[in-house]
Design an enzyme around this catalytic site. Structure first.
Site, PDB file in Angstrom:
ATOM      1  N   ASN A 162       1.993   0.930  10.655  1.00 58.69           N
ATOM      2  CA  ASN A 162       1.346   2.086  10.026  1.00 58.69           C
ATOM      3  C   ASN A 162       0.185   1.661   9.129  1.00 58.69           C
ATOM      4  O   ASN A 162      -0.883   2.279   9.140  1.00 58.69           O
ATOM      5  CB  ASN A 162       2.366   2.874   9.206  1.00 58.69           C
ATOM      6  CG  ASN A 162       3.208   3.815  10.052  1.00 58.69           C
ATOM      7  OD1 ASN A 162       2.734   4.363  11.039  1.00 58.69           O
ATOM      8  ND2 ASN A 162       4.461   3.996   9.668  1.00 58.69           N
ATOM      9  N   HIS A 167      -1.103   5.930  11.093  1.00 58.34           N
ATOM     10  CA  HIS A 167       0.149   6.630  11.420  1.00 58.34           C
ATOM     11  C   HIS A 167       0.190   7.100  12.871  1.00 58.34           C
ATOM     12  O   HIS A 167       1.279   7.304  13.426  1.00 58.34           O
ATOM     13  CB  HIS A 167       0.352   7.808  10.466  1.00 58.34           C
ATOM     14  CG  HIS A 167       0.695   7.385   9.066  1.00 58.34           C
ATOM     15  ND1 HIS A 167       1.950   6.954   8.717  1.00 58.34           N
ATOM     16  CD2 HIS A 167      -0.062   7.304   7.937  1.00 58.34           C
ATOM     17  CE1 HIS A 167       1.978   6.644   7.425  1.00 58.34           C
ATOM     18  NE2 HIS A 167       0.764   6.844   6.928  1.00 58.34           N
ATOM     19  N   GLU A 197      12.354   5.025  11.482  1.00 60.45           N
ATOM     20  CA  GLU A 197      12.143   4.182  12.666  1.00 60.45           C
ATOM     21  C   GLU A 197      13.461   3.645  13.221  1.00 60.45           C
ATOM     22  O   GLU A 197      13.485   2.682  13.970  1.00 60.45           O
ATOM     23  CB  GLU A 197      11.206   3.018  12.327  1.00 60.45           C
ATOM     24  CG  GLU A 197      11.741   2.036  11.306  1.00 60.45           C
ATOM     25  CD  GLU A 197      11.405   2.402   9.863  1.00 60.45           C
ATOM     26  OE1 GLU A 197      11.357   1.486   9.029  1.00 60.45           O
ATOM     27  OE2 GLU A 197      11.193   3.600   9.580  1.00 60.45           O
TER      28      GLU A 197
END
Length: 292
Positions: A162, A167, A197
């Site tokens: 990220n 993102h 995640e």
């Protein structure tokens, strides 16, 4: 008071009032002819009353059927299908409107239910859905005596993806992981996004060793993913696998799988580690490196 009786009473009073007045007047007349007319009018009135009730009942029967069907539908019975027969009167118009609204509401409820139990980004089930399904599989395992394996996996260095690539790349990695899980599991296996995640697999009728092999297959498939701007091998995950016989609570199963997952992270990431069996020493069945 039912709608049929209300309509009948209104019709009877409004239409038959002159006739009732005539009958009342003739009842005080002693002439034989008046008596005959009185009998005739009384019989005609009674006959008309019966006919009115029968016809009103026929006219209003579809409306009562509609009300019963809606009540059954609200109580969880058969789905609302509307009134058939090609009616073009007010009842037909009302039925079509109710059918349209009911189907629209039903479709909206199904969409909301699906959204409440699924993850929009990956298309997998969410944690709530997973918990319900896992509870069912635990009960099945307890009844059948067959093993059940649970796998927790967490994407490696997800924050770095990220931070370095944005993102959108992080979302792409999550989406790609979902696709890998869908393509790597058996038809009866269960996959869900556990949160962030982290993902979870529920593998029915699967031993610890079999669960490890499935997790390894998924891990290697993730390594082969090519997704811009990440290089090949840019998406990896660490896995923790545990087996249960159905005698454990859900939080105990997740705890053992989570311990194995963190052990995989501590051991260098991108690897699969078996959780210890309940009652065993921590070293037993605990660690498996990539080459195992």
């Amino acid at each position: 008071m039912s709608l049929t009786l209300k309509i009948f009473a209104t019709c009877f009073v409004c239409i038959h009032l002159p006739l009732i007045a005539t009958i009342a007047y003739l009842s005080f007349d002693d002439e034989p002819r008046a008596k005959g007319i009185l009998v005739l009018l009384t019989g005609a009135t009674l006959l008309g009353t019966v006919c009115c009730l029968v016809i009103l009942n026929l006219y209003l029967r579809p409306l009562r059927a509609m009300a019963s069907a809606l009540s059954a539908h609200q109580a969880g019975g058969p789905g609302w299908k509307g009134m058939h027969g090609g009616r073009r009167d007010e009842i037909g118009i009302l039925s079509d409107a109710i059918t349209s609204m009911t189907l629209e509401i039903g479709s909206t409820v199904r969409k909301l239910s699906q959204q409440a139990l699924s993850d929009d980004l990956t298309g997998l089930g969410n944690r709530r859905w997973l918990t319900e399904r896992l509870q069912e599989e635990i009960a099945k395992a307890a009844r059948s005596g067959k093993p059940l394996s649970v796998v927790l996996l967490d994407l490696d260095n997800f924050k770095t993806i990220n931070d370095r690539h944005g993102h959108d790349a992080g979302d792409g990695a999550l989406t790609a992981t979902g696709e890998v899980l869908k393509g790597s599991l058996r038809s009866f296996d269960i996959a869900a996004r556990f949160g962030g995640e982290e993902f979870c697999l529920v593998l029915p009728e699967t031993s610890l060793e079999e669960g490890w092999r499935i997790a390894e297959r998924v891990r290697k498939a993730l390594e082969d993913v090519r997704m811009e701007p990440l290089p090949r091998g840019g998406i990896t995950a660490s896995f923790g696998v545990c087996e249960t016989s159905g005698e454990e609570q859900i939080h105990d199963i997740f705890k053992r799988a989570d311990e194995a997952l963190y052990a995989a992270k501590a051991a260098g990431r991108n690897r699969t580690i078996r959780a210890r069996m309940p009652g065993s020493l921590p070293e037993e069945h605990c660690e498996t490196n990539v080459e195992d």
